[in-house]
Design a protein around this motif. Structure first.
Motif, PDB file in Angstrom:
ATOM      1  N   UNK A 185      29.403 -23.231 -22.005  1.00 53.30           N
ATOM      2  CA  UNK A 185      29.310 -24.645 -21.635  1.00 53.30           C
ATOM      3  C   UNK A 185      29.035 -24.859 -20.149  1.00 53.30           C
ATOM      4  N   UNK A 186      28.510 -23.871 -19.430  1.00 57.01           N
ATOM      5  CA  UNK A 186      28.323 -24.039 -17.988  1.00 57.01           C
ATOM      6  C   UNK A 186      27.220 -25.033 -17.658  1.00 57.01           C
ATOM      7  N   UNK A 187      26.354 -25.377 -18.606  1.00 59.42           N
ATOM      8  CA  UNK A 187      25.257 -26.307 -18.360  1.00 59.42           C
ATOM      9  C   UNK A 187      25.562 -27.729 -18.830  1.00 59.42           C
ATOM     10  N   UNK A 188      26.758 -27.981 -19.366  1.00 59.63           N
ATOM     11  CA  UNK A 188      27.054 -29.269 -19.989  1.00 59.63           C
ATOM     12  C   UNK A 188      27.110 -30.396 -18.964  1.00 59.63           C
ATOM     13  N   UNK A 189      26.630 -31.572 -19.382  1.00 56.98           N
ATOM     14  CA  UNK A 189      26.813 -32.828 -18.654  1.00 56.98           C
ATOM     15  C   UNK A 189      27.576 -33.771 -19.581  1.00 56.98           C
ATOM     16  N   UNK A 190      28.880 -33.721 -19.518  1.00 58.63           N
ATOM     17  CA  UNK A 190      29.734 -34.430 -20.464  1.00 58.63           C
ATOM     18  C   UNK A 190      29.673 -35.929 -20.174  1.00 58.63           C
ATOM     19  N   UNK A 191      29.609 -36.750 -21.246  1.00 63.37           N
ATOM     20  CA  UNK A 191      29.508 -38.200 -21.111  1.00 63.37           C
ATOM     21  C   UNK A 191      30.741 -38.938 -21.617  1.00 63.37           C
ATOM     22  N   UNK A 192      31.684 -38.255 -22.247  1.00 64.88           N
ATOM     23  CA  UNK A 192      32.894 -38.891 -22.747  1.00 64.88           C
ATOM     24  C   UNK A 192      34.107 -38.187 -22.149  1.00 64.88           C
ATOM     25  N   UNK A 193      35.232 -38.908 -22.119  1.00 63.36           N
ATOM     26  CA  UNK A 193      36.478 -38.372 -21.562  1.00 63.36           C
ATOM     27  C   UNK A 193      36.224 -37.761 -20.179  1.00 63.36           C
ATOM     28  N   UNK A 194      35.494 -38.495 -19.364  1.00 62.93           N
ATOM     29  CA  UNK A 194      35.045 -37.932 -18.088  1.00 62.93           C
ATOM     30  C   UNK A 194      36.211 -37.668 -17.140  1.00 62.93           C
ATOM     31  N   UNK A 195      37.158 -38.602 -17.043  1.00 63.78           N
ATOM     32  CA  UNK A 195      38.273 -38.402 -16.108  1.00 63.78           C
ATOM     33  C   UNK A 195      39.154 -37.227 -16.533  1.00 63.78           C
ATOM     34  N   UNK A 196      39.432 -37.129 -17.829  1.00 65.38           N
ATOM     35  CA  UNK A 196      40.243 -36.018 -18.316  1.00 65.38           C
ATOM     36  C   UNK A 196      39.519 -34.686 -18.118  1.00 65.38           C
ATOM     37  N   UNK A 197      38.199 -34.689 -18.327  1.00 65.63           N
ATOM     38  CA  UNK A 197      37.415 -33.469 -18.133  1.00 65.63           C
ATOM     39  C   UNK A 197      37.392 -33.067 -16.664  1.00 65.63           C
ATOM     40  N   UNK A 198      37.234 -34.039 -15.780  1.00 66.29           N
ATOM     41  CA  UNK A 198      37.251 -33.706 -14.349  1.00 66.29           C
ATOM     42  C   UNK A 198      38.587 -33.119 -13.932  1.00 66.29           C
ATOM     43  N   UNK A 199      39.671 -33.706 -14.421  1.00 67.00           N
ATOM     44  CA  UNK A 199      40.994 -33.183 -14.054  1.00 67.00           C
ATOM     45  C   UNK A 199      41.206 -31.775 -14.605  1.00 67.00           C
ATOM     46  N   UNK A 278      32.891 -25.772 -10.240  1.00 66.29           N
ATOM     47  CA  UNK A 278      32.501 -26.864  -9.348  1.00 66.29           C
ATOM     48  C   UNK A 278      31.187 -27.504  -9.802  1.00 66.29           C
ATOM     49  N   UNK A 279      30.232 -26.700 -10.239  1.00 65.94           N
ATOM     50  CA  UNK A 279      28.965 -27.251 -10.737  1.00 65.94           C
ATOM     51  C   UNK A 279      29.206 -28.076 -12.004  1.00 65.94           C
ATOM     52  N   UNK A 280      30.056 -27.606 -12.906  1.00 60.12           N
ATOM     53  CA  UNK A 280      30.386 -28.379 -14.097  1.00 60.12           C
ATOM     54  C   UNK A 280      31.080 -29.689 -13.723  1.00 60.12           C
ATOM     55  N   UNK A 281      31.939 -29.656 -12.720  1.00 57.79           N
ATOM     56  CA  UNK A 281      32.617 -30.873 -12.274  1.00 57.79           C
ATOM     57  C   UNK A 281      31.620 -31.884 -11.717  1.00 57.79           C
ATOM     58  N   UNK A 282      30.629 -31.415 -10.973  1.00 57.42           N
ATOM     59  CA  UNK A 282      29.608 -32.317 -10.450  1.00 57.42           C
ATOM     60  C   UNK A 282      28.734 -32.902 -11.552  1.00 57.42           C
ATOM     61  N   UNK A 283      28.573 -32.169 -12.653  1.00 58.63           N
ATOM     62  CA  UNK A 283      27.704 -32.637 -13.734  1.00 58.63           C
ATOM     63  C   UNK A 283      28.408 -33.547 -14.730  1.00 58.63           C
ATOM     64  N   UNK A 284      29.705 -33.767 -14.601  1.00 59.32           N
ATOM     65  CA  UNK A 284      30.408 -34.661 -15.533  1.00 59.32           C
ATOM     66  C   UNK A 284      29.903 -36.086 -15.333  1.00 59.32           C
ATOM     67  N   UNK A 285      29.467 -36.719 -16.427  1.00 62.61           N
ATOM     68  CA  UNK A 285      28.940 -38.068 -16.365  1.00 62.61           C
ATOM     69  C   UNK A 285      27.529 -38.179 -15.833  1.00 62.61           C
ATOM     70  N   UNK A 286      26.873 -37.078 -15.576  1.00 65.36           N
ATOM     71  CA  UNK A 286      25.521 -37.108 -15.017  1.00 65.36           C
ATOM     72  C   UNK A 286      24.498 -37.293 -16.118  1.00 65.36           C
ATOM     73  N   UNK A 287      23.531 -38.183 -15.887  1.00 66.78           N
ATOM     74  CA  UNK A 287      22.448 -38.423 -16.835  1.00 66.78           C
ATOM     75  C   UNK A 287      21.157 -37.878 -16.237  1.00 66.78           C
ATOM     76  N   UNK A 288      20.499 -37.026 -16.986  1.00 68.14           N
ATOM     77  CA  UNK A 288      19.270 -36.395 -16.518  1.00 68.14           C
ATOM     78  C   UNK A 288      18.068 -37.050 -17.168  1.00 68.14           C
ATOM     79  N   UNK A 289      16.986 -37.149 -16.423  1.00 67.61           N
ATOM     80  CA  UNK A 289      15.734 -37.663 -16.971  1.00 67.61           C
ATOM     81  C   UNK A 289      15.161 -36.662 -17.955  1.00 67.61           C
TER      82      UNK A 289
END
Length: 565
Positions: A185-199, A278-289
């Motif tokens: 899951x190192x490439x994931x950009x999670x769109x749900x439960x963002x705060x819990x995922x970041x923590x 850290x890269x996964x944390x930066x990608x949480x909630x990120x939307x890519x074109x």
């Protein structure tokens, strides 16, 4: 002359047209108002979403900061006052953090990512193959390290607490779960439960930072091994001792050698995990074109006629393997003779100037190139540059410590002169290689079509209507024409490819020697006698994993420079 009825019938449509025109004129200003209201509403939603993301990042960052400060206070108390806070107390705290992090990782895999619309995007630049391969390699070595630790403790079970066997077992489970989840899951950009995922990501990152800090500062196992060796020598000489000795000397020797050889891999593994998390944390909630993936025309890795760079690099690789094997055979004995340290450092003194000159030549060629600078914002490239500069501080710090120790003691001996030259050349090589790689990463790759060429094509050919298929074919023809016009290797691009291949093989050699062997920086005894065992142990265990990570990261950057040329 028109009759009055005709005039009346003629005036009626004119009045209707005037009324319709006036109605359209009164309705015309309403459309921009509606559009501006929609734009304001959409921008308000975007602003609220950005504020929520920043608040989630701030909260999770503060959580990680507090966990790291608490764990750092425990570890520093254990180092400076091991009576009030013992190593067992630190192990209990880290065991609790590892259990919580492992539970969250399992929940993330089995719960969060399986929900609908959880992972709509995947970052194509995150988690390249060499990072995931290093993650698995160093994770496996760390698991083997804990297995050797368990074997060593079991062989001394009559004078050790059985509770000490629990902590390595928990770490094996945690490392296995973490490696599997990060690989998947190192490439994931999670769109749900963002705060819990970041923590959860920040909690896991803080746990790895504390494990790295403990591995850097804790030398209790090394002290125990040295005490047992000295007690064994006393026993063989006929003197009595109260030290706990192993019953099976052969098995204990295997566990001891395996533990000492694999110890740097644990710190390296923690650093790589922190980077991926850290890269996964930066990608949480990120939307890519939709078009933000890898360039469709990116070339594969081919030599393209490069000869001298691979030959010289293979020569360095073969010489490095011979020196490495010779030094490892000698290190398996009771003591290492000084001539083997001389051979080891002489190899570095011969290889580092060649690498520095190649990097300086490549930087000068970058300045003569016709390729433009890529000034677009690129978070992945920015992170690569930060990691490259930060990882270089490890070996540079060890070199500066060695320079001070040599100049202050015995600078005129042959071995000390070689170590001094090695330290100075290593600092110069890191600086020159960073300049070359960063300059190459900021150059526009060959396969990317420049806007000027496309603009010239659109000015030369007037726009015409057509299907999307025709438009795609035109763009493809323009791209192929650009690549065909610049694909011939002039002397500058050929030199860049030769230099990049030479540096790739040299960095692989310099990565292999400290990663898989005994470390001369700790075994030569000069800095250890000057700074003391604990201080030099901390400096080496802080700098060497960063140095290994720097060589790996440099190989990835040099491959991108090679492909871009």
């Amino acid at each position: 002359m028109a009759t009055p009825e005709a005039q009346a019938t003629g005036e009626a449509p004119a009045k209707e047209n005037q009324v319709a025109l006036g109605f359209e004129q009164t309705r015309a200003p309403a459309s921009p108002v509606e559009r501006s209201w929609l734009a304001r509403h959409f921008s308000l939603l975007q602003r609220r979403d950005r504020q929520a993301q920043k608040a989630g990042q701030l909260f999770s960052g503060l959580l990680a900061l507090n966990v790291v400060l608490l764990g750092g206070a425990f570890i520093c108390s254990m180092v400076f006052n091991n009576v009030a806070v013992t190593l067992g107390d630190v192990w209990i705290l880290l065991a609790a953090l590892k259990v919580l992090s492992a539970l969250w990782l399992l929940y993330y895999t089995a719960g969060t990512t399986r929900q609908p619309h959880a992972v709509l995007h995947r970052d194509p630049h995150a988690g390249p193959v060499w990072v995931r391969g290093s993650l698995v390699l160093f994770g496996s070595c760390t698991v083997c390290l804990n297995v050797f630790r368990v074997g060593y403790d079991v062989s001394h079970i009559r004078c050790k607490s059985q509770l000490e066997l629990v902590f390595p077992a928990i770490e094996v489970v945690f490392i296995s779960v973490q490696t599997w989840v990060l690989w998947k899951h190192c490439k994931d950009c999670v769109q749900i439960q963002t705060n819990f995922t970041r923590c959860g990501l920040m909690l896991t990152l803080a746990t790895n930072l504390l494990l790295w800090l403990l591995a850097v500062s804790n030398d209790s196992m090394h002290h125990e091994i040295e005490a047992e060796l000295s007690a064994l020598m006393k026993k063989l000489s006929g003197n009595g001792t109260n030290t706990c000795l192993c019953l099976n000397i052969t098995m204990c020797e295997v566990f001891r050698k395996g533990y000492l050889m694999l110890y740097p891999f644990s710190t390296e593994y923690c650093l790589i995990c922190c980077t991926v998390l850290f890269v996964m944390w930066r990608n949480v909630g990120r939307c890519l074109a939709p078009a933000s993936g890898a360039p469709p025309g990116a070339p594969s890795f081919h030599l393209h006629g490069a000869i001298f760079g691979p030959l010289l690099g293979l020569l360095v690789l073969v010489a490095g393997v011979c020196v490495f094997v010779l030094f490892q055979i000698q290190a398996s004995g009771p003591a290492i003779a000084r001539q083997y340290f001389t051979v080891y450092y002489a190899f570095y003194v011969a290889a580092l100037p060649a690498m520095s000159l190649a990097c300086l030549a490549g930087t000068a060629i970058h300045g003569l190139e016709e390729r433009e600078l890529d000034t677009l914002k690129n978070p992945t490239r920015s992170l690569d540059v930060v990691l490259l500069i930060g990882a270089a501080l490890g070996q540079m710090g060890i070199s500066y410590f060695s320079i001070v120790a040599i100049v202050a003691t015995r600078p005129h001996e042959l071995l000390n002169c070689l170590i001094l030259a090695y330290s100075l050349l290593l600092i110069l090589q890191h600086m020159a290689q960073n300049l070359f790689i960063i300059e190459g990463l900021h150059r526009r790759p060959l396969w990317e079509v420049t806007p000027e060429s496309l603009a010239g094509k659109w000015e030369a050919e007037p726009p015409r209507r057509g299907s999307l298929l025709e438009l795609g074919q035109d763009l493809r023809r323009a791209s192929l024409a650009y690549i065909h016009s610049y694909s011939h290797l002039n002397w500058k691009r050929r030199a860049l490819k030769e230099i990049s291949l030479f540096l790739i093989l040299c960095n692989i050699t310099l990565w292999m020697m400290p990663a898989f062997g005994i470390h001369p920086e700790f075994e030569n005894g000069l800095e250890k006698d000057f700074y003391g065992y604990r201080t030099w142990f901390t400096v080496v265990n802080f700098g060497l994993p960063l140095g290994v990570f720097y060589r790996m990261h440099s190989v990835g950057g040099l491959v991108e420079v090679y492909l871009g040329a």
